[in-house]
Structure formats: structure tokens, C-alpha cells
Design an enzyme around this catalytic site. Structure first.
Site, PDB file in Angstrom:
ATOM      1  N   CYS A 180      27.183  50.520  32.047  1.00 48.15           N
ATOM      2  CA  CYS A 180      26.108  49.575  31.696  1.00 48.15           C
ATOM      3  C   CYS A 180      24.850  50.225  31.139  1.00 48.15           C
ATOM      4  O   CYS A 180      24.477  49.948  29.992  1.00 48.15           O
ATOM      5  CB  CYS A 180      25.766  48.728  32.912  1.00 48.15           C
ATOM      6  SG  CYS A 180      27.114  47.609  33.332  1.00 48.15           S
TER       7      CYS A 180
ATOM      8  N   GLU B 298      28.329  48.125  40.662  1.00 50.53           N
ATOM      9  CA  GLU B 298      29.628  48.609  41.108  1.00 50.53           C
ATOM     10  C   GLU B 298      29.415  49.385  42.410  1.00 50.53           C
ATOM     11  O   GLU B 298      28.394  50.034  42.588  1.00 50.53           O
ATOM     12  CB  GLU B 298      30.258  49.514  40.041  1.00 50.53           C
ATOM     13  CG  GLU B 298      30.815  48.712  38.896  1.00 50.53           C
ATOM     14  CD  GLU B 298      31.336  49.560  37.746  1.00 50.53           C
ATOM     15  OE1 GLU B 298      31.687  50.726  37.961  1.00 50.53           O
ATOM     16  OE2 GLU B 298      31.387  49.030  36.623  1.00 50.53           O
TER      17      GLU B 298
HETATM   18  P1  NAD Z   1      35.849  45.800  32.109  1.00 53.51           P
HETATM   19  O1  NAD Z   1      36.169  46.646  30.938  1.00 53.51           O
HETATM   20  O2  NAD Z   1      36.017  46.348  33.486  1.00 53.51           O
HETATM   21  O3  NAD Z   1      36.696  44.436  32.043  1.00 53.51           O
HETATM   22  C1  NAD Z   1      36.868  43.679  30.912  1.00 53.51           C
HETATM   23  C2  NAD Z   1      38.238  43.009  30.978  1.00 53.51           C
HETATM   24  O4  NAD Z   1      38.374  42.121  29.857  1.00 53.51           O
HETATM   25  C3  NAD Z   1      39.413  43.972  30.895  1.00 53.51           C
HETATM   26  O5  NAD Z   1      40.271  43.780  31.992  1.00 53.51           O
HETATM   27  C4  NAD Z   1      40.088  43.624  29.571  1.00 53.51           C
HETATM   28  O6  NAD Z   1      41.507  43.787  29.600  1.00 53.51           O
HETATM   29  C5  NAD Z   1      39.723  42.167  29.430  1.00 53.51           C
HETATM   30  N1  NAD Z   1      39.831  41.612  28.075  1.00 53.51           N
HETATM   31  C6  NAD Z   1      39.522  42.177  26.884  1.00 53.51           C
HETATM   32  N2  NAD Z   1      39.768  41.314  25.876  1.00 53.51           N
HETATM   33  C7  NAD Z   1      40.242  40.176  26.441  1.00 53.51           C
HETATM   34  C8  NAD Z   1      40.671  38.927  25.931  1.00 53.51           C
HETATM   35  N3  NAD Z   1      40.663  38.673  24.631  1.00 53.51           N
HETATM   36  N4  NAD Z   1      41.103  37.997  26.799  1.00 53.51           N
HETATM   37  C9  NAD Z   1      41.131  38.240  28.124  1.00 53.51           C
HETATM   38  N5  NAD Z   1      40.726  39.413  28.667  1.00 53.51           N
HETATM   39  C10 NAD Z   1      40.294  40.368  27.845  1.00 53.51           C
HETATM   40  O7  NAD Z   1      34.356  45.309  31.894  1.00 53.51           O
HETATM   41  P2  NAD Z   1      33.250  44.990  33.012  1.00 53.51           P
HETATM   42  O8  NAD Z   1      32.700  46.254  33.552  1.00 53.51           O
HETATM   43  O9  NAD Z   1      33.778  43.966  33.940  1.00 53.51           O
HETATM   44  O10 NAD Z   1      32.109  44.344  32.092  1.00 53.51           O
HETATM   45  C11 NAD Z   1      32.249  43.074  31.486  1.00 53.51           C
HETATM   46  C12 NAD Z   1      30.892  42.651  30.954  1.00 53.51           C
HETATM   47  O11 NAD Z   1      29.963  42.521  32.041  1.00 53.51           O
HETATM   48  C13 NAD Z   1      30.241  43.648  29.997  1.00 53.51           C
HETATM   49  O12 NAD Z   1      29.493  42.968  29.038  1.00 53.51           O
HETATM   50  C14 NAD Z   1      29.304  44.430  30.901  1.00 53.51           C
HETATM   51  O13 NAD Z   1      28.207  44.976  30.198  1.00 53.51           O
HETATM   52  C15 NAD Z   1      28.832  43.357  31.858  1.00 53.51           C
HETATM   53  N6  NAD Z   1      28.399  43.859  33.167  1.00 53.51           N
HETATM   54  C16 NAD Z   1      29.100  44.853  33.787  1.00 53.51           C
HETATM   55  C17 NAD Z   1      28.683  45.290  35.048  1.00 53.51           C
HETATM   56  C18 NAD Z   1      29.408  46.412  35.750  1.00 53.51           C
HETATM   57  O14 NAD Z   1      28.864  46.946  36.717  1.00 53.51           O
HETATM   58  N7  NAD Z   1      30.612  46.797  35.337  1.00 53.51           N
HETATM   59  C19 NAD Z   1      27.582  44.698  35.667  1.00 53.51           C
HETATM   60  C20 NAD Z   1      26.923  43.666  35.017  1.00 53.51           C
HETATM   61  C21 NAD Z   1      27.339  43.255  33.766  1.00 53.51           C
END
Ligand code: NAD
Length: 435
Positions: free
Chosen positions: A261, A153
Site C-alpha cells: 500500500c 495486514e
Molecule cells: P490482492 O492482490 O491481495 O487481492 C486482489 C484479488 O483480486 C486477487 O485475489 C486477484 O486474483 C483478484 N482479481 C484480480 N482481477 C480480478 C477479476 N477480474 N475478478 C475477480 N477477482 C480478480 O490485493 P489487496 O491487498 O486485497 O488489495 C486490494 C485493494 O485494496 C487495492 O486497491 C489495495 O490498494 C487496497 N487496500 C489494500 C490493503 C492491504 O493491506 N492489502 C489495505 C487497504 C486497501
């Protein structure tokens, strides 16, 4: 090529927008109606540098669309990314309910071959669970691939457009070729696409984040030793960071790692170890040390005021878990605010991007200032929680005039101790001598 991205958070929205930028037609699906409505109206729902421009360009050019309907989103999609939350459950293991629910729905809806890609960070074996959940109802052929995401991020767009590597876990040649086609524009400078089996790909992500969390934590322990031994952690950092075997990144001491994370991924890997009866001792130490490190600054503040913070007004600079983001998940600032409030202090804070999110969880328990100097008016001390660029070269005269008491507690080692001494501040930081 047409793809769908299910889950439009930090990972999903950045991935979807960046793929659209390479010419792919992308439909982003999210269950959050408000978020989807905002995006349909051209509003980027998160703060991520550089995302705005790409987001608007690709919407205008008709390659980036948003919907709340999974069925509509996956129509004709060759690849379906799952970028769904995997938060820690009550026991610290990754909660797979979001991923498996969507997998279940996909099984009922898929009417053509598609590659279903797990981009969420998920424990080893999840790919097989996703495969089984879809297969339970599927009437068409499909493949499940693990493609963990390594973006950071704050520099997510840059990381996504120029990844150090792309990891693809799959046993299907057909799926692997489709994934290569999708990623080739992003690795033109020669960075590798690394193919492996599903389980190894899933573990790669946890290994990467746990290693980085361990590196930070090791440095925080060295900082704590520096304080006890009269050494300076910034000099030690330079001394070891120039060794190419160690490298100079992720060596900055501070008030612990936070974010969405590292804490959850270290905990999830520790839980995975438990499940296979492996005693992963380093991870336990990392979690324990980090937990203590988060409120290290608070202990220093308390000591400075002889353990009595009742009625003291403390200014806080920085709320986000790191600069260039509005993400406050597991932010050290929040732990310190809770501790300050519990000790009877009043908290006034300023952050360039994260105040709205903090207001959402803290309400009116704390005060939000219009700018960094307004936060200092009449405060008994300043605590620095996030190393935003804005805080690096402040007007120290203005700070001294605004503060009731010239005391700065710096959790990010932003200033030179010498300079602070010359400026007449009481100044304490992490792993260095006080001024
Ligand atoms: P986030 O919480 O920002 O976004 C997740 C989104 O999924 C939300 O907008 C939520 O409304 C949506 N959602 C939930 N249930 C849903 C459904 N049934 N249908 C459609 N949409 C739905 O999460 P994030 O930070 O983007 O992380 C997502 C994944 O990626 C996690 O597993 C995280 O560990 C991984 N990840 C995150 C990062 C980071 O820097 N944020 C980096 C690498 C990996």
C-alpha cells in the site's frame, strides 16, 4: 442481506468473512481458480491472524461462499464490493484495468438494483469512471459508492470488525442508507460512519496513507541525524511521542516502509498531483528518502566487511514487509537480498510465514532455514529485517555460538545497545550508537 465481494485478496477475503460474521450472506468472487478451489476446500489462502476461525465458522453456517463466476456471485446481491488490485503502472499511477474491466462486465450482467462499492484504493475520479463503465451497458438502476479500506495486514480482522471510522463517499441517499445498514454492527461502540462525496472519499485514503508514510519517513530522517549527531532515536521518539499533538504511533525508525500500500499509494498521489500540475514536494522527498532507507543496513554491512562481501554468508531474520503477515510486496528484505547477491554474498534466511512467497520470486538464489537459529550456522553476520515477536528475546548464547562472527545488523532496533555490548556482539541498528 446478500452481498458480493469481487477480488478475494487481503482486503476482499477479510471484508467478506467479517461481513458474513455479522449475519450477511456473502459470495466472494475471484478469477484465480487455484485460490477459489483452495477456499472451497476450506483452505485460507493468506496468513492473517484470527481469519481462520471466522472463515471456517461462516462457511459451515452457509454464509460464506466462493466462486470464479462473476455472474453467479452477484446474483441477488444488494451490494457488490470491488476489492481488486490497483498496482502501480509503469509511470507510478494506479493501474485501473482490473477495476474498470469488472465494472464493464457488471454493466452487462446486472439485472437488479445494486450498490457497486469501490473498496480498492483508487485515484480521485475513478468512481465516475466506474459509473460510466457500468452505465455504458446497464439496463437497470445502480449506484456507485467509494468506501476506502483502512485495515492493516497482520491485524486486519480486528481493524475490520472495529474500524476507527468508516468512510462512505456517495451522492445517493438510497446507497448511503444501505451502506449504513451493512456497517452498523461494526460501529456499535460509537466510532463514526463519515459520509462525504465520492471524490473526497477517494482522496481520504491517499491522504491517510501518504501522511503515515511521511510520518515514518520523517522519523527515519531524524534517525539518520541521530547517527551523525550522536543522539538516540528511541529516546527522541519517546520525547516527542508523548506530545498528544504528535502521538506515539508510527514513530519507529527502521529500514523504510514497504508493503502493497504505502509505496504505491504515495506514488499514485504524486502522479495525481502531476496530472493537475501541482508540485507535491513532500511526497517526492518521502519517496526518495524511503528508497535510500531500504538499503541503509546493507551499506552498514558492506562497510563492516570493508566493501568486500564476496563469499560472505549473511543470515537474514524476517522477509515479510512487517510482522504477522506473509505479504512480501515491496518488502525491504527483498531489496537487501538483491544487493547482497549482487555483491557476491550468500544469503540464508528465516521467516515464520513468508518463506514460501519469497521462494516463489527468488527460487534457489537463496537458502531457506528450518528455524531462526539454523539460519545462523556458519554465517558471517545476522541482518534483522522484520520485527517478528519471535526475534525479540532470542537466546544470545546460541546466536553467538552459531555465527562465525558475532555481528548483528538490526534494521528494527529490537535490542538494547547496552545489552548487546555486554553480550560481546558487534551491534549496529538505526539511529542509535553502535555496540
Ligand atoms: P490482492 O492482490 O491481495 O487481492 C486482489 C484479488 O483480486 C486477487 O485475489 C486477484 O486474483 C483478484 N482479481 C484480480 N482481477 C480480478 C477479476 N477480474 N475478478 C475477480 N477477482 C480478480 O490485493 P489487496 O491487498 O486485497 O488489495 C486490494 C485493494 O485494496 C487495492 O486497491 C489495495 O490498494 C487496497 N487496500 C489494500 C490493503 C492491504 O493491506 N492489502 C489495505 C487497504 C486497501
Amino acid at each position: 442481506m446478500k452481498i458480493a465481494v469481487v477480488g478475494t485478496g487481503y482486503v476482499g477475503l477479510v471484508s467478506g468473512t467479517c461481513f458474513a460474521e455479522t449475519g450477511v450472506e456473502v459470495t466472494c468472487v475471484d478469477i484465480d481458480k487455484n485460490k477459489v478451489e483452495k477456499m472451497q476446500n476450506g483452505i485460507v489462502p493468506i496468513y492473517e491472524p484470527g481469519l481462520d476461525l471466522l472463515f471456517h465458522r461462516n462457511i459451515e453456517q452457509g454464509r460464506l461462499k466462493f466462486t470464479t463466476s462473476l455472474e453467479e456471485g452477484i446474483k441477488d446481491a444488494e451490494v457488490i464490493f470491488l476489492a481488486l488490485p490497483t498496482p502501480p503502472g509503469a509511470d507510478g499511477a494506479a493501474d485501473l484495468q482490473y477495476v474498470l474491466r469488472v465494472a464493464d462486465d457488471l454493466g452487462k450482467m446486472l439485472d437488479h438494483y445494486a450498490v457497486v462499492v469501490d473498496k480498492s484504493t483508487v485515484p480521485v475520479g475513478t468512481g465516475e469512471k466506474v459509473q460510466a463503465a457500468i452505465a455504458a451497458n446497464a439496463t437497470v438502476d445502480f449506484d456507485v459508492v467509494s468506501n476506502p479500506e483502512f485495515l492493516r495486514e497482520g491485524v486486519a480482522v480486528e481493524d475490520f470488525m472495529k474500524p476507527d471510522r468508516v468512510v462512505i463517499g456517495s451522492t445517493s441517499d438510497k446507497a448511503a442508507k444501505i451502506m449504513d445498514r451493512l456497517y452498523e454492527p461494526l460501529v456499535r461502540s460509537g466510532n463514526p460512519i463519515i459520509h462525504m462525496d465520492l471524490r473526497s472519499a477517494e482522496l481520504t485514503k491517499y491522504a491517510a496513507n501518504s501522511f503515515l508514510a511521511t510520518k515514518i519517513t520523517f522519523m527515519n530522517e531524524i534517525a539518520n541525524m541521530c547517527e551523525l549527531l550522536g543522539a538516540d532515536v528511541d529516546l527522541v521518539r519517546k520525547g516527542i511521542g508523548t506530545d498528544s499533538r504528535i502521538g506515539n504511533r508510527f514513530l519507529f525508525a527502521g529500514i523504510g516502509y514497504g508493503g502493497s500500500c504505502f509505496p504505491k499509494d504515495v506514488s499514485a498521489l504524486a502522479m495525481s498531483a502531476n496530472e493537475v500540475d501541482y508540485d507535491f514536494r513532500i511526497l517526492k522527498a518521502v519517496m526518495d528518502v524511503n528508497h535510500k532507507q531500504k538499503t541503509k543496513l546493507m551499506a552498514k554491512v558492506s562497510q563492516y566487511f570493508d566493501g568486500d562481501l564476496k563469499g560472505k554468508k549473511i543470515a537474514l531474520w524476517g522477509l515479510a514487509f512487517k510482522p504477522e503477515t506473509d505479504d512480501i510486496r515491496e518488502a525491504p528484505a527483498l531489496y537487501n537480498i538483491e544487493a547482497l547477491l549482487a555483491a557476491g554474498a550468500e544469503v540464508v534466511c528465516y521467516d515464520p510465514e513468508a518463506m514460501e512467497n519469497v521462494q516463489g520470486v527468488m527460487g534457489d538464489k537463496i537458502t531457506f532455514a528450518a528455524n531462526e537459529y539454523a539460519a545462523l550456522e556458519g554465517a558471517d553476520a545476522l541482518m534483522i529485517m522484520t520485527e517478528w515477536q519471535l526475534f525479540r528475546t532470542p537466546d544470545f548464547d546460541k546466536i553467538r555460538k552459531a555465527l562465525k562472527n558475532p555481528a548483528i545488523f538490526d534494521g528494527r532496533n529490537l535490542y538494547s545497545v547496552e545489552n548487546m555490548r555486554e553480550q560481546g556482539f558487534y551491534y549496529t541498528s538505526i539511529g542509535r550508537k553502535d555496540a
